[in-house]
Structures are given as structure tokens and as C-alpha cells.
Design an enzyme around this catalytic site. Structure first.
Site, PDB file in Angstrom:
ATOM      1  N   HIS A   1       0.837  -1.203   0.000  1.00 19.09           N
ATOM      2  CA  HIS A   1       0.000   0.000   0.000  1.00 19.09           C
ATOM      3  C   HIS A   1       0.871   1.251   0.000  1.00 19.09           C
ATOM      4  O   HIS A   1       2.067   1.180   0.224  1.00 19.09           O
ATOM      5  CB  HIS A   1      -0.934   0.002   1.217  1.00 19.09           C
ATOM      6  CG  HIS A   1      -0.186  -0.019   2.520  1.00 19.09           C
ATOM      7  ND1 HIS A   1       0.373  -1.158   3.037  1.00 19.09           N
ATOM      8  CD2 HIS A   1       0.097   0.970   3.399  1.00 19.09           C
ATOM      9  CE1 HIS A   1       0.976  -0.876   4.183  1.00 19.09           C
ATOM     10  NE2 HIS A   1       0.834   0.422   4.425  1.00 19.09           N
TER      11      HIS A   1
ATOM     12  N   ARG B   1      -3.655  16.246   6.800  1.00 20.19           N
ATOM     13  CA  ARG B   1      -4.304  14.950   7.034  1.00 20.19           C
ATOM     14  C   ARG B   1      -3.823  14.432   8.385  1.00 20.19           C
ATOM     15  O   ARG B   1      -2.621  14.273   8.601  1.00 20.19           O
ATOM     16  CB  ARG B   1      -3.905  13.997   5.905  1.00 20.19           C
ATOM     17  CG  ARG B   1      -4.353  12.575   6.037  1.00 20.19           C
ATOM     18  CD  ARG B   1      -3.797  11.808   4.817  1.00 20.19           C
ATOM     19  NE  ARG B   1      -3.979  10.393   4.922  1.00 20.19           N
ATOM     20  CZ  ARG B   1      -3.091   9.555   5.432  1.00 20.19           C
ATOM     21  NH1 ARG B   1      -1.941  10.002   5.899  1.00 20.19           N
ATOM     22  NH2 ARG B   1      -3.343   8.276   5.482  1.00 20.19           N
TER      23      ARG B   1
END
Length: 82
Positions: free
Chosen positions: A49, A59
Site C-alpha cells: 500500500h 491529514r
């Protein structure tokens, strides 16, 4: 071993980009960060990932890792034999 992500804010509201992408053989799976969403997955090569590039904003995510392996346990904390 396991990995987990708890998102503390949301894409398109607090930031743009930063999605979690799992690289699958046929197609990548994209996970949209939403406040309160918990993503848990095994930490092996079966779950390659990455995080997509940020476009704007910040974020916030709580990253966690878990193990049941004595080989990967913290040396001083370890896994106690009951």
C-alpha cells in the site's frame, strides 16, 4: 502482524489527496479517509500500500501496529508467558 489507521479528519473537507491505495493484482483499491474510519489490515506483502500525494490541507491519522509474534515484540515489554 497487523497495521491499523484511525482517521481523525476527512478528505474533501479538511484536505485533498492523501487516500490510502492498496496495490492489488487486477486493480488498486482506494480507501477514502473519513473522520472516525478505522482501517485494519495484515502487515505482510499481501497488502502492499501507499498514501496518495496530498494536494492541500493537513491529514491527521493515528497509525498503529500490533504483533502476536515474540520475534517482533518489544525487548523489554515482550510477550509475557502466563
Amino acid at each position: 502482524d497487523w497495521s491499523a489507521l484511525l482517521y481523525l479528519n476527512s478528505v474533501d473537507k479538511d484536505f485533498a489527496g492523501g487516500e490510502l491505495a492498496f496495490h492489488d493484482i487486477d486493480i488498486d483499491t482506494i480507501v477514502r479517509p473519513l473522520a472516525g474510519r478505522l482501517v485494519a489490515f495484515s502487515s505482510g506483502l499481501e497488502n502492499l500500500h501507499r498514501v496518495l500525494p496530498m494536494q492541500w490541507g493537513k491529514r491527521y491519522v493515528l497509525s498503529m501496529w500490533f504483533t502476536c509474534s515474540e520475534r517482533h515484540a518489544h525487548q523489554r515489554l515482550g510477550l509475557s508467558a502466563a
